[in-house]
Design a protein around this motif. Structure first.
Motif, PDB file in Angstrom:
ATOM      1  N   SER A 195       0.832  -1.205   0.000  1.00  0.00           N
ATOM      2  CA  SER A 195       0.000   0.000   0.000  1.00  0.00           C
ATOM      3  C   SER A 195       0.867   1.256   0.000  1.00  0.00           C
ATOM      4  CB  SER A 195      -0.981  -0.014   1.176  1.00  0.00           C
ATOM      5  OG  SER A 195      -0.278  -0.112   2.385  1.00  0.00           O
ATOM      6  N   GLU A 196       2.065   1.153   0.603  1.00  0.00           N
ATOM      7  CA  GLU A 196       2.942   2.334   0.666  1.00  0.00           C
ATOM      8  C   GLU A 196       3.634   2.590  -0.682  1.00  0.00           C
ATOM      9  OE1 GLU A 196       5.390   2.341   4.155  1.00  0.00           O
ATOM     10  OE2 GLU A 196       6.780   3.829   3.325  1.00  0.00           O
ATOM     11  N   PHE A 200       1.546 -11.099  -2.755  1.00  0.00           N
ATOM     12  CA  PHE A 200       0.532 -10.056  -2.888  1.00  0.00           C
ATOM     13  C   PHE A 200      -0.866 -10.642  -2.712  1.00  0.00           C
ATOM     14  CE2 PHE A 200      -2.444  -7.337  -5.056  1.00  0.00           C
ATOM     15  CZ  PHE A 200      -2.019  -6.056  -4.756  1.00  0.00           C
ATOM     16  N   VAL A 201      -1.127 -11.705  -3.458  1.00  0.00           N
ATOM     17  CA  VAL A 201      -2.458 -12.312  -3.395  1.00  0.00           C
ATOM     18  C   VAL A 201      -2.737 -12.843  -1.985  1.00  0.00           C
ATOM     19  CG1 VAL A 201      -3.906 -14.188  -4.276  1.00  0.00           C
ATOM     20  CG2 VAL A 201      -2.522 -12.834  -5.854  1.00  0.00           C
ATOM     21  N   ALA A 202      -1.719 -13.479  -1.387  1.00  0.00           N
ATOM     22  CA  ALA A 202      -1.911 -14.026  -0.030  1.00  0.00           C
ATOM     23  C   ALA A 202      -2.146 -12.919   0.985  1.00  0.00           C
ATOM     24  CB  ALA A 202      -0.691 -14.853   0.370  1.00  0.00           C
ATOM     25  N   SER A 203      -1.603 -11.721   0.704  1.00  0.00           N
ATOM     26  CA  SER A 203      -1.719 -10.642   1.688  1.00  0.00           C
ATOM     27  C   SER A 203      -3.053  -9.910   1.613  1.00  0.00           C
ATOM     28  CB  SER A 203      -0.576  -9.637   1.501  1.00  0.00           C
ATOM     29  OG  SER A 203      -0.818  -8.816   0.372  1.00  0.00           O
ATOM     30  N   MET A 204      -3.870 -10.241   0.617  1.00  0.00           N
ATOM     31  CA  MET A 204      -5.169  -9.584   0.518  1.00  0.00           C
ATOM     32  C   MET A 204      -6.104 -10.191   1.549  1.00  0.00           C
ATOM     33  SD  MET A 204      -5.475  -9.313  -3.582  1.00  0.00           S
ATOM     34  CE  MET A 204      -5.890  -7.593  -3.755  1.00  0.00           C
ATOM     35  N   PRO A 205      -6.479  -9.408   2.550  1.00  0.00           N
ATOM     36  CA  PRO A 205      -7.259  -9.960   3.653  1.00  0.00           C
ATOM     37  C   PRO A 205      -8.545 -10.621   3.167  1.00  0.00           C
ATOM     38  CG  PRO A 205      -6.679  -7.666   4.054  1.00  0.00           C
ATOM     39  CD  PRO A 205      -6.253  -7.979   2.669  1.00  0.00           C
ATOM     40  N   GLY A 206      -9.214 -10.000   2.246  1.00  0.00           N
ATOM     41  CA  GLY A 206     -10.489 -10.530   1.759  1.00  0.00           C
ATOM     42  C   GLY A 206     -10.340 -11.928   1.209  1.00  0.00           C
ATOM     43  N   LEU A 207      -9.273 -12.158   0.461  1.00  0.00           N
ATOM     44  CA  LEU A 207      -9.093 -13.470  -0.142  1.00  0.00           C
ATOM     45  C   LEU A 207      -8.669 -14.514   0.883  1.00  0.00           C
ATOM     46  CD1 LEU A 207      -7.476 -12.488  -3.526  1.00  0.00           C
ATOM     47  CD2 LEU A 207      -9.769 -13.343  -3.120  1.00  0.00           C
ATOM     48  N   ARG A 208      -7.808 -14.110   1.831  1.00  0.00           N
ATOM     49  CA  ARG A 208      -7.400 -15.073   2.840  1.00  0.00           C
ATOM     50  C   ARG A 208      -8.603 -15.580   3.629  1.00  0.00           C
ATOM     51  NH1 ARG A 208      -4.376 -13.129   6.963  1.00  0.00           N
ATOM     52  NH2 ARG A 208      -4.819 -11.012   6.275  1.00  0.00           N
ATOM     53  N   ASP A 209      -9.533 -14.658   3.918  1.00  0.00           N
ATOM     54  CA  ASP A 209     -10.657 -15.023   4.766  1.00  0.00           C
ATOM     55  C   ASP A 209     -11.801 -15.660   3.995  1.00  0.00           C
ATOM     56  OD1 ASP A 209      -9.068 -13.755   6.548  1.00  0.00           O
ATOM     57  OD2 ASP A 209     -10.245 -11.912   6.619  1.00  0.00           O
ATOM     58  N   ASP A 224      -5.112  -1.318   2.186  1.00  0.00           N
ATOM     59  CA  ASP A 224      -5.587  -2.586   1.645  1.00  0.00           C
ATOM     60  C   ASP A 224      -5.020  -2.843   0.246  1.00  0.00           C
ATOM     61  OD1 ASP A 224      -8.165  -4.473   2.572  1.00  0.00           O
ATOM     62  OD2 ASP A 224      -7.452  -4.691   0.513  1.00  0.00           O
ATOM     63  N   PRO A 225      -4.478  -4.038   0.046  1.00  0.00           N
ATOM     64  CA  PRO A 225      -3.867  -4.342  -1.256  1.00  0.00           C
ATOM     65  C   PRO A 225      -4.828  -4.241  -2.433  1.00  0.00           C
ATOM     66  CG  PRO A 225      -3.192  -5.951   0.384  1.00  0.00           C
ATOM     67  CD  PRO A 225      -4.277  -5.137   1.011  1.00  0.00           C
ATOM     68  N   ILE A 226      -6.123  -4.407  -2.200  1.00  0.00           N
ATOM     69  CA  ILE A 226      -7.044  -4.318  -3.328  1.00  0.00           C
ATOM     70  C   ILE A 226      -7.056  -2.883  -3.879  1.00  0.00           C
ATOM     71  CG2 ILE A 226      -9.109  -3.902  -1.888  1.00  0.00           C
ATOM     72  CD1 ILE A 226      -9.222  -5.988  -5.049  1.00  0.00           C
ATOM     73  N   VAL A 227      -6.905  -1.922  -2.992  1.00  0.00           N
ATOM     74  CA  VAL A 227      -6.825  -0.522  -3.441  1.00  0.00           C
ATOM     75  C   VAL A 227      -5.521  -0.305  -4.210  1.00  0.00           C
ATOM     76  CG1 VAL A 227      -6.640   1.881  -2.657  1.00  0.00           C
ATOM     77  CG2 VAL A 227      -8.366   0.380  -1.667  1.00  0.00           C
ATOM     78  N   ILE A 268     -15.534  -4.595  -6.926  1.00  0.00           N
ATOM     79  CA  ILE A 268     -14.522  -3.672  -7.453  1.00  0.00           C
ATOM     80  C   ILE A 268     -15.131  -2.272  -7.602  1.00  0.00           C
ATOM     81  CG2 ILE A 268     -13.240  -3.053  -9.572  1.00  0.00           C
ATOM     82  CD1 ILE A 268     -11.759  -5.108  -8.012  1.00  0.00           C
ATOM     83  N   GLY A 269     -16.347  -2.217  -8.126  1.00  0.00           N
ATOM     84  CA  GLY A 269     -17.005  -0.921  -8.323  1.00  0.00           C
ATOM     85  C   GLY A 269     -17.278  -0.201  -7.012  1.00  0.00           C
ATOM     86  N   VAL A 270     -17.735  -0.953  -6.002  1.00  0.00           N
ATOM     87  CA  VAL A 270     -17.973  -0.351  -4.686  1.00  0.00           C
ATOM     88  C   VAL A 270     -16.642   0.118  -4.092  1.00  0.00           C
ATOM     89  CG1 VAL A 270     -18.677  -0.842  -2.302  1.00  0.00           C
ATOM     90  CG2 VAL A 270     -20.117  -1.568  -4.209  1.00  0.00           C
ATOM     91  N   THR A 271     -15.604  -0.689  -4.267  1.00  0.00           N
ATOM     92  CA  THR A 271     -14.271  -0.285  -3.787  1.00  0.00           C
ATOM     93  C   THR A 271     -13.847   1.017  -4.444  1.00  0.00           C
ATOM     94  OG1 THR A 271     -13.652  -2.607  -3.511  1.00  0.00           O
ATOM     95  CG2 THR A 271     -11.853  -1.014  -3.582  1.00  0.00           C
ATOM     96  N   PHE A 272     -14.083   1.074  -5.750  1.00  0.00           N
ATOM     97  CA  PHE A 272     -13.709   2.281  -6.497  1.00  0.00           C
ATOM     98  C   PHE A 272     -14.465   3.499  -5.950  1.00  0.00           C
ATOM     99  CE2 PHE A 272     -13.241   5.053 -10.181  1.00  0.00           C
ATOM    100  CZ  PHE A 272     -11.921   4.820 -10.529  1.00  0.00           C
ATOM    101  N   ASN A 273     -15.774   3.381  -5.784  1.00  0.00           N
ATOM    102  CA  ASN A 273     -16.582   4.513  -5.315  1.00  0.00           C
ATOM    103  C   ASN A 273     -16.268   4.918  -3.875  1.00  0.00           C
ATOM    104  OD1 ASN A 273     -17.892   4.609  -7.732  1.00  0.00           O
ATOM    105  ND2 ASN A 273     -19.946   4.254  -6.921  1.00  0.00           N
TER     106      ASN A 273
END
Lengths: 199, 199
Positions: A37-38, A71-80, A111-114, A163-168
Protein backbone atom coordinates in the motif's frame (compact mmCIF):
# COMPACT_ATOMS: atom_id res chain seq x y z
CA UNK A 1 -4.71 -8.43 14.04
CA UNK A 2 -1.07 -7.49 14.37
CA UNK A 3 -0.53 -4.00 15.71
CA UNK A 4 1.40 -1.76 13.36
CA UNK A 5 2.83 0.13 16.31
CA UNK A 6 4.07 -3.08 17.85
CA UNK A 7 5.85 -4.11 14.70
CA UNK A 8 7.51 -0.88 13.85
CA UNK A 9 8.75 -0.10 17.35
CA UNK A 10 10.20 -3.55 18.00
CA UNK A 11 14.02 -3.14 18.18
CA UNK A 12 15.72 -4.49 15.06
CA UNK A 13 18.57 -6.19 16.93
CA UNK A 14 16.83 -7.48 20.05
CA UNK A 15 17.33 -10.94 21.53
CA UNK A 16 16.31 -13.69 19.12
CA UNK A 17 13.03 -15.31 20.03
CA UNK A 18 12.00 -18.71 18.77
CA UNK A 19 8.81 -18.09 16.81
CA UNK A 20 6.56 -20.62 15.18
CA UNK A 21 5.96 -20.50 11.39
CA UNK A 22 2.41 -19.15 11.80
CA UNK A 23 3.76 -16.08 13.56
CA UNK A 24 6.36 -15.57 10.84
CA UNK A 25 3.70 -15.89 8.20
CA UNK A 26 1.44 -13.36 9.90
CA UNK A 27 4.29 -10.87 10.28
CA UNK A 28 5.33 -11.30 6.66
CA UNK A 29 1.75 -10.75 5.49
CA UNK A 30 1.35 -7.64 7.64
CA UNK A 31 4.64 -6.23 6.34
CA UNK A 32 3.58 -7.08 2.79
CA UNK A 33 0.28 -5.22 3.16
CA UNK A 34 2.17 -2.19 4.49
CA UNK A 35 4.70 -2.22 1.67
CA UNK A 36 2.23 -2.82 -1.16
CA UNK A 37 0.00 0.00 0.00
CA UNK A 38 2.94 2.33 0.67
CA UNK A 39 4.94 1.69 -2.52
CA UNK A 40 2.41 0.07 -4.86
CA UNK A 41 2.99 -3.42 -6.22
CA UNK A 42 5.74 -2.65 -8.71
CA UNK A 43 8.01 -0.74 -6.32
CA UNK A 44 7.50 -2.94 -3.25
CA UNK A 45 10.41 -5.37 -2.78
CA UNK A 46 10.58 -8.70 -0.99
CA UNK A 47 13.77 -7.41 0.65
CA UNK A 48 11.91 -4.50 2.27
CA UNK A 49 9.00 -6.74 3.27
CA UNK A 50 11.45 -9.16 4.91
CA UNK A 51 13.18 -6.30 6.70
CA UNK A 52 9.92 -4.98 8.14
CA UNK A 53 8.81 -8.45 9.17
CA UNK A 54 12.15 -9.02 10.87
CA UNK A 55 12.88 -12.17 8.84
CA UNK A 56 15.28 -13.15 6.06
CA UNK A 57 14.61 -12.75 2.35
CA UNK A 58 14.91 -16.54 2.02
CA UNK A 59 12.22 -17.15 4.60
CA UNK A 60 9.76 -14.95 2.72
CA UNK A 61 10.46 -16.93 -0.45
CA UNK A 62 10.11 -20.22 1.43
CA UNK A 63 6.66 -19.17 2.64
CA UNK A 64 5.39 -17.39 -0.50
CA UNK A 65 7.49 -18.34 -3.59
CA UNK A 66 6.98 -15.08 -5.56
CA UNK A 67 6.02 -11.46 -5.01
CA UNK A 68 2.81 -12.13 -6.90
CA UNK A 69 1.86 -15.01 -4.60
CA UNK A 70 2.72 -12.88 -1.61
CA UNK A 71 0.53 -10.06 -2.89
CA UNK A 72 -2.46 -12.31 -3.40
CA UNK A 73 -1.91 -14.03 -0.03
CA UNK A 74 -1.72 -10.64 1.69
CA UNK A 75 -5.17 -9.58 0.52
CA UNK A 76 -7.26 -9.96 3.65
CA UNK A 77 -10.49 -10.53 1.76
CA UNK A 78 -9.09 -13.47 -0.14
CA UNK A 79 -7.40 -15.07 2.84
CA UNK A 80 -10.66 -15.02 4.77
CA UNK A 81 -12.88 -15.97 1.86
CA UNK A 82 -12.77 -19.72 2.41
CA UNK A 83 -13.85 -19.29 6.03
CA UNK A 84 -16.62 -16.91 5.04
CA UNK A 85 -18.00 -19.15 2.31
CA UNK A 86 -18.26 -22.13 4.66
CA UNK A 87 -21.49 -22.02 6.65
CA UNK A 88 -25.18 -21.46 6.05
CA UNK A 89 -25.59 -20.69 2.31
CA UNK A 90 -28.75 -18.69 2.98
CA UNK A 91 -26.77 -16.02 4.85
CA UNK A 92 -23.72 -16.10 2.56
CA UNK A 93 -24.47 -12.75 0.85
CA UNK A 94 -24.76 -11.02 4.25
CA UNK A 95 -21.50 -12.58 5.46
CA UNK A 96 -19.61 -11.58 2.32
CA UNK A 97 -21.00 -8.03 2.35
CA UNK A 98 -20.33 -7.57 6.09
CA UNK A 99 -16.79 -8.94 5.91
CA UNK A 100 -16.00 -6.78 2.88
CA UNK A 101 -17.35 -3.50 4.28
CA UNK A 102 -15.90 -4.12 7.75
CA UNK A 103 -12.44 -4.87 6.43
CA UNK A 104 -12.35 -2.02 3.93
CA UNK A 105 -13.88 0.57 6.26
CA UNK A 106 -11.23 -0.32 8.86
CA UNK A 107 -8.15 0.15 6.68
CA UNK A 108 -8.88 0.80 3.02
CA UNK A 109 -5.78 2.96 2.60
CA UNK A 110 -3.61 -0.01 3.61
CA UNK A 111 -5.59 -2.59 1.64
CA UNK A 112 -3.87 -4.34 -1.26
CA UNK A 113 -7.04 -4.32 -3.33
CA UNK A 114 -6.82 -0.52 -3.44
CA UNK A 115 -3.16 -0.84 -4.41
CA UNK A 116 -4.20 -3.30 -7.13
CA UNK A 117 -6.78 -0.92 -8.56
CA UNK A 118 -4.17 1.81 -8.54
CA UNK A 119 -1.59 -0.32 -10.31
CA UNK A 120 -4.05 -1.42 -12.99
CA UNK A 121 -3.54 2.08 -14.35
CA UNK A 122 0.21 2.35 -14.06
CA UNK A 123 1.45 -1.16 -14.59
CA UNK A 124 -1.12 -3.05 -16.52
CA UNK A 125 0.68 -6.37 -17.01
CA UNK A 126 1.30 -6.80 -13.33
CA UNK A 127 -2.27 -5.88 -12.51
CA UNK A 128 -3.58 -8.42 -14.99
CA UNK A 129 -1.59 -11.26 -13.43
CA UNK A 130 -2.65 -10.30 -9.93
CA UNK A 131 -6.22 -9.76 -10.93
CA UNK A 132 -6.34 -13.18 -12.53
CA UNK A 133 -5.02 -14.83 -9.38
CA UNK A 134 -7.64 -12.97 -7.39
CA UNK A 135 -10.45 -14.00 -9.72
CA UNK A 136 -9.24 -17.58 -9.58
CA UNK A 137 -9.26 -17.67 -5.79
CA UNK A 138 -12.65 -16.01 -5.66
CA UNK A 139 -14.02 -18.51 -8.18
CA UNK A 140 -12.63 -21.54 -6.30
CA UNK A 141 -14.14 -20.33 -3.03
CA UNK A 142 -17.60 -19.45 -4.35
CA UNK A 143 -17.84 -22.50 -6.61
CA UNK A 144 -18.41 -24.53 -3.46
CA UNK A 145 -21.81 -22.90 -3.01
CA UNK A 146 -22.76 -21.39 -6.37
CA UNK A 147 -23.89 -24.08 -8.80
CA UNK A 148 -25.15 -24.13 -12.36
CA UNK A 149 -23.81 -23.52 -15.84
CA UNK A 150 -23.46 -19.78 -15.35
CA UNK A 151 -21.75 -20.00 -11.92
CA UNK A 152 -18.50 -18.45 -13.17
CA UNK A 153 -20.34 -15.56 -14.79
CA UNK A 154 -22.27 -14.90 -11.59
CA UNK A 155 -19.13 -15.06 -9.46
CA UNK A 156 -17.31 -12.66 -11.74
CA UNK A 157 -20.26 -10.26 -11.66
CA UNK A 158 -19.88 -10.38 -7.87
CA UNK A 159 -16.20 -9.50 -8.35
CA UNK A 160 -17.28 -6.60 -10.56
CA UNK A 161 -19.70 -5.07 -8.09
CA UNK A 162 -17.16 -5.37 -5.27
CA UNK A 163 -14.52 -3.67 -7.45
CA UNK A 164 -17.01 -0.92 -8.32
CA UNK A 165 -17.97 -0.35 -4.69
CA UNK A 166 -14.27 -0.29 -3.79
CA UNK A 167 -13.71 2.28 -6.50
CA UNK A 168 -16.58 4.51 -5.32
CA UNK A 169 -16.09 4.20 -1.58
CA UNK A 170 -12.36 3.66 -1.09
CA UNK A 171 -10.51 4.98 -4.15
CA UNK A 172 -12.45 7.99 -5.39
CA UNK A 173 -14.49 8.33 -2.19
CA UNK A 174 -17.40 10.41 -3.45
CA UNK A 175 -21.12 9.85 -3.84
CA UNK A 176 -23.87 7.93 -2.01
CA UNK A 177 -22.05 4.57 -1.87
CA UNK A 178 -19.02 6.32 -0.39
CA UNK A 179 -20.97 8.14 2.29
CA UNK A 180 -23.52 5.48 3.24
CA UNK A 181 -23.32 4.26 6.87
CA UNK A 182 -21.65 0.81 6.94
CA UNK A 183 -24.80 -1.02 8.07
CA UNK A 184 -26.83 0.43 5.25
CA UNK A 185 -24.19 -0.45 2.68
CA UNK A 186 -23.91 -4.00 4.00
CA UNK A 187 -27.67 -4.44 3.65
CA UNK A 188 -27.83 -3.03 0.12
CA UNK A 189 -24.76 -4.92 -1.02
CA UNK A 190 -25.99 -8.20 0.48
CA UNK A 191 -29.26 -7.75 -1.41
CA UNK A 192 -27.38 -7.34 -4.70
CA UNK A 193 -24.94 -10.19 -4.01
CA UNK A 194 -27.87 -12.51 -3.28
CA UNK A 195 -29.42 -11.62 -6.60
CA UNK A 196 -26.15 -11.93 -8.49
CA UNK A 197 -25.23 -15.32 -7.02
CA UNK A 198 -28.53 -17.11 -6.55
CA UNK A 199 -31.58 -15.51 -8.23
CA UNK B 1 -20.46 8.94 -35.51
CA UNK B 2 -17.65 11.01 -36.90
CA UNK B 3 -15.08 8.98 -38.80
CA UNK B 4 -11.60 9.22 -37.32
CA UNK B 5 -10.11 8.66 -40.75
CA UNK B 6 -12.10 11.54 -42.13
CA UNK B 7 -10.96 13.85 -39.41
CA UNK B 8 -7.28 13.06 -39.42
CA UNK B 9 -6.82 13.02 -43.17
CA UNK B 10 -8.58 16.34 -43.76
CA UNK B 11 -5.91 18.88 -44.87
CA UNK B 12 -5.08 21.35 -42.11
CA UNK B 13 -5.06 24.36 -44.44
CA UNK B 14 -7.90 23.60 -46.83
CA UNK B 15 -10.49 26.12 -47.95
CA UNK B 16 -12.54 27.45 -45.03
CA UNK B 17 -16.00 26.01 -44.89
CA UNK B 18 -18.84 27.60 -42.98
CA UNK B 19 -19.83 25.01 -40.41
CA UNK B 20 -22.71 25.17 -38.00
CA UNK B 21 -22.06 25.05 -34.23
CA UNK B 22 -23.35 21.46 -33.94
CA UNK B 23 -20.65 20.28 -36.31
CA UNK B 24 -18.00 22.20 -34.36
CA UNK B 25 -19.23 20.69 -31.15
CA UNK B 26 -19.15 17.16 -32.55
CA UNK B 27 -15.62 17.61 -33.87
CA UNK B 28 -14.41 19.08 -30.60
CA UNK B 29 -15.92 16.18 -28.67
CA UNK B 30 -14.38 13.60 -31.00
CA UNK B 31 -10.97 15.30 -30.72
CA UNK B 32 -11.38 15.46 -26.93
CA UNK B 33 -12.10 11.73 -26.71
CA UNK B 34 -9.00 11.01 -28.80
CA UNK B 35 -6.78 13.25 -26.69
CA UNK B 36 -8.05 12.11 -23.31
CA UNK B 37 -7.60 8.46 -24.19
CA UNK B 38 -4.20 9.07 -25.82
CA UNK B 39 -2.67 11.35 -23.17
CA UNK B 40 -4.87 10.77 -20.12
CA UNK B 41 -6.79 13.61 -18.54
CA UNK B 42 -3.91 15.44 -16.89
CA UNK B 43 -1.68 15.65 -19.97
CA UNK B 44 -4.39 16.37 -22.54
CA UNK B 45 -4.53 20.05 -23.44
CA UNK B 46 -7.35 22.17 -24.81
CA UNK B 47 -4.83 23.53 -27.30
CA UNK B 48 -4.20 20.06 -28.76
CA UNK B 49 -7.90 19.24 -28.75
CA UNK B 50 -8.62 22.47 -30.64
CA UNK B 51 -5.85 21.70 -33.12
CA UNK B 52 -7.23 18.24 -33.87
CA UNK B 53 -10.77 19.55 -34.19
CA UNK B 54 -9.55 22.25 -36.58
CA UNK B 55 -10.97 25.07 -34.43
CA UNK B 56 -9.52 27.80 -32.21
CA UNK B 57 -8.72 27.46 -28.53
CA UNK B 58 -11.29 30.17 -27.85
CA UNK B 59 -14.05 28.28 -29.60
CA UNK B 60 -13.46 25.21 -27.44
CA UNK B 61 -13.73 27.39 -24.33
CA UNK B 62 -16.87 29.07 -25.69
CA UNK B 63 -18.51 25.65 -26.14
CA UNK B 64 -17.21 23.89 -23.00
CA UNK B 65 -15.84 26.41 -20.44
CA UNK B 66 -13.25 24.13 -18.79
CA UNK B 67 -11.25 20.98 -19.50
CA UNK B 68 -13.28 19.21 -16.82
CA UNK B 69 -16.58 20.14 -18.47
CA UNK B 70 -15.19 19.06 -21.82
CA UNK B 71 -14.11 15.72 -20.38
CA UNK B 72 -17.52 15.00 -18.90
CA UNK B 73 -19.28 16.15 -22.08
CA UNK B 74 -17.05 13.91 -24.17
CA UNK B 75 -18.07 10.74 -22.34
CA UNK B 76 -20.40 9.08 -24.83
CA UNK B 77 -22.34 7.21 -22.15
CA UNK B 78 -23.25 10.38 -20.33
CA UNK B 79 -24.16 12.34 -23.43
CA UNK B 80 -26.57 9.64 -24.52
CA UNK B 81 -27.93 8.88 -21.09
CA UNK B 82 -30.82 11.33 -21.20
CA UNK B 83 -32.04 9.82 -24.48
CA UNK B 84 -31.69 6.29 -23.12
CA UNK B 85 -33.58 7.03 -19.91
CA UNK B 86 -36.56 8.48 -21.77
CA UNK B 87 -38.92 5.74 -22.94
CA UNK B 88 -40.61 2.68 -21.53
CA UNK B 89 -39.37 2.27 -17.92
CA UNK B 90 -39.94 -1.49 -18.04
CA UNK B 91 -37.19 -1.92 -20.62
CA UNK B 92 -34.83 0.69 -19.14
CA UNK B 93 -32.35 -1.86 -17.68
CA UNK B 94 -32.03 -3.57 -21.07
CA UNK B 95 -31.52 -0.23 -22.86
CA UNK B 96 -28.85 0.90 -20.39
CA UNK B 97 -27.03 -2.44 -20.49
CA UNK B 98 -27.17 -2.66 -24.29
CA UNK B 99 -25.99 0.92 -24.83
CA UNK B 100 -23.16 0.47 -22.34
CA UNK B 101 -21.85 -2.83 -23.74
CA UNK B 102 -22.27 -1.73 -27.35
CA UNK B 103 -20.40 1.52 -26.83
CA UNK B 104 -17.60 0.03 -24.76
CA UNK B 105 -17.13 -3.06 -26.92
CA UNK B 106 -16.82 -0.79 -29.96
CA UNK B 107 -14.07 1.47 -28.66
CA UNK B 108 -13.13 0.94 -25.02
CA UNK B 109 -9.52 1.90 -25.61
CA UNK B 110 -10.68 5.32 -26.78
CA UNK B 111 -13.34 5.75 -24.12
CA UNK B 112 -12.90 8.51 -21.55
CA UNK B 113 -14.32 6.34 -18.77
CA UNK B 114 -11.32 4.06 -19.16
CA UNK B 115 -9.08 7.12 -19.07
CA UNK B 116 -10.90 8.24 -15.92
CA UNK B 117 -10.35 4.91 -14.19
CA UNK B 118 -6.70 5.09 -15.13
CA UNK B 119 -6.28 8.63 -13.83
CA UNK B 120 -7.96 7.77 -10.52
CA UNK B 121 -4.68 6.01 -9.76
CA UNK B 122 -2.27 8.64 -10.95
CA UNK B 123 -4.05 11.90 -10.31
CA UNK B 124 -6.59 11.42 -7.63
CA UNK B 125 -7.84 14.99 -7.22
CA UNK B 126 -8.70 15.33 -10.88
CA UNK B 127 -10.40 11.95 -10.91
CA UNK B 128 -12.49 12.90 -7.92
CA UNK B 129 -13.79 16.06 -9.56
CA UNK B 130 -14.57 14.23 -12.80
CA UNK B 131 -16.12 11.31 -11.04
CA UNK B 132 -18.37 13.61 -9.08
CA UNK B 133 -19.57 15.32 -12.26
CA UNK B 134 -20.24 11.90 -13.74
CA UNK B 135 -22.19 10.73 -10.71
CA UNK B 136 -24.17 13.93 -10.73
CA UNK B 137 -25.17 13.54 -14.37
CA UNK B 138 -26.04 9.91 -13.87
CA UNK B 139 -28.15 10.77 -10.84
CA UNK B 140 -30.03 13.58 -12.63
CA UNK B 141 -30.83 11.30 -15.56
CA UNK B 142 -31.98 8.26 -13.57
CA UNK B 143 -33.86 10.29 -10.96
CA UNK B 144 -36.50 10.82 -13.65
CA UNK B 145 -37.46 7.14 -13.45
CA UNK B 146 -36.10 5.82 -10.15
CA UNK B 147 -38.21 6.98 -7.24
CA UNK B 148 -38.19 6.47 -3.49
CA UNK B 149 -36.06 7.48 -0.51
CA UNK B 150 -33.15 5.26 -1.50
CA UNK B 151 -33.09 6.31 -5.20
CA UNK B 152 -29.65 7.92 -4.95
CA UNK B 153 -28.19 4.84 -3.27
CA UNK B 154 -29.64 2.61 -5.97
CA UNK B 155 -28.36 4.83 -8.76
CA UNK B 156 -24.88 4.92 -7.27
CA UNK B 157 -24.90 1.13 -6.91
CA UNK B 158 -25.66 1.06 -10.65
CA UNK B 159 -22.65 3.33 -11.16
CA UNK B 160 -20.58 0.89 -9.08
CA UNK B 161 -21.49 -2.20 -11.06
CA UNK B 162 -20.83 -0.40 -14.35
CA UNK B 163 -17.42 0.74 -13.08
CA UNK B 164 -16.66 -2.82 -11.95
CA UNK B 165 -17.69 -4.32 -15.29
CA UNK B 166 -15.60 -1.68 -17.06
CA UNK B 167 -12.65 -2.61 -14.87
CA UNK B 168 -13.00 -6.34 -15.56
CA UNK B 169 -13.85 -6.19 -19.25
CA UNK B 170 -12.09 -3.09 -20.55
CA UNK B 171 -9.24 -2.20 -18.19
CA UNK B 172 -7.85 -5.48 -16.87
CA UNK B 173 -9.61 -7.59 -19.52
CA UNK B 174 -9.51 -11.00 -17.85
CA UNK B 175 -12.13 -13.39 -16.51
CA UNK B 176 -15.68 -14.41 -17.39
CA UNK B 177 -17.14 -10.90 -17.58
CA UNK B 178 -14.31 -9.91 -19.94
CA UNK B 179 -14.78 -12.87 -22.26
CA UNK B 180 -18.58 -13.17 -22.27
CA UNK B 181 -20.24 -12.64 -25.67
CA UNK B 182 -21.85 -9.17 -25.76
CA UNK B 183 -25.42 -10.50 -25.89
CA UNK B 184 -24.89 -12.64 -22.84
CA UNK B 185 -23.32 -9.79 -20.90
CA UNK B 186 -26.15 -7.43 -21.84
CA UNK B 187 -28.69 -9.96 -20.57
CA UNK B 188 -26.87 -10.59 -17.28
CA UNK B 189 -26.15 -6.92 -16.70
CA UNK B 190 -29.74 -5.90 -17.49
CA UNK B 191 -30.96 -8.45 -14.92
CA UNK B 192 -28.70 -6.93 -12.25
CA UNK B 193 -29.54 -3.34 -13.18
CA UNK B 194 -33.25 -4.11 -12.93
CA UNK B 195 -32.72 -5.51 -9.44
CA UNK B 196 -30.51 -2.61 -8.37
CA UNK B 197 -32.86 0.11 -9.64
CA UNK B 198 -36.33 -1.29 -9.09
CA UNK B 199 -36.57 -4.41 -6.89
Amino acid sequence: MISHMGRTTRPAAGPRRVRDPTVHQAEILAAARDCFSEFGYARATIREIARRAGVTHGLVIRHFSTKEDLFVASMPGLRDLDDIVIGDPTTLPERVAAAFVERMDAAAAADPIVALIRSAATNEKVAVALYQSMQHRSSVAFRRVVKGRDADNRIDMLNAILIGVTFNRYVVRVGPVASMPPKRLVAQLARELRHILFD
